[in-house]
Design a protein around this motif. Sequence first.
Motif, PDB file in Angstrom:
ATOM      1  N   MET A   1       6.133  -0.282 -12.412  1.00 24.98           N
ATOM      2  CA  MET A   1       6.719  -0.391 -11.103  1.00 24.98           C
ATOM      3  C   MET A   1       5.939  -0.267 -10.030  1.00 24.98           C
ATOM      4  O   MET A   1       4.893   0.300  -9.826  1.00 24.98           O
ATOM      5  N   ALA A   2       6.563  -1.032  -8.967  1.00 22.18           N
ATOM      6  CA  ALA A   2       5.898  -1.533  -7.681  1.00 22.18           C
ATOM      7  C   ALA A   2       5.865  -0.334  -6.888  1.00 22.18           C
ATOM      8  O   ALA A   2       6.879   0.544  -6.862  1.00 22.18           O
ATOM      9  N   ASP A   3       4.928  -0.001  -6.142  1.00 22.08           N
ATOM     10  CA  ASP A   3       4.884   0.872  -5.032  1.00 22.08           C
ATOM     11  C   ASP A   3       5.356   0.520  -3.637  1.00 22.08           C
ATOM     12  O   ASP A   3       5.615   1.227  -2.931  1.00 22.08           O
ATOM     13  N   LYS A   4       5.593  -0.695  -3.569  1.00 21.71           N
ATOM     14  CA  LYS A   4       5.995  -1.168  -2.257  1.00 21.71           C
ATOM     15  C   LYS A   4       7.261  -2.218  -2.679  1.00 21.71           C
ATOM     16  O   LYS A   4       7.120  -2.817  -3.913  1.00 21.71           O
ATOM     17  N   VAL A   5       8.125  -2.546  -1.715  1.00 16.03           N
ATOM     18  CA  VAL A   5       9.229  -3.569  -1.842  1.00 16.03           C
ATOM     19  C   VAL A   5       9.156  -4.386  -0.583  1.00 16.03           C
ATOM     20  O   VAL A   5       8.878  -3.943   0.314  1.00 16.03           O
TER      21      VAL A   5
END
Length: 60
Positions: A1-5
Amino acid sequence: MADKVKVTLVKSPIGAIPKHRATVKALGLTKLNKTVELPNNDATKGMVRQVAHLVKVEEA
């Protein structure tokens, strides 16, 4: 899961209700096609969900 969008404004908030316009501004989106990188947390997810019809979201 990415920590930024990455959130991009793809539709103008001019005709939107004032609460949605304020949410778009709070996300840091001021012009069409502007992209901002935000943390992937519950607060950001809730704001994006509220204006999902105005923005495009990608994992960064």
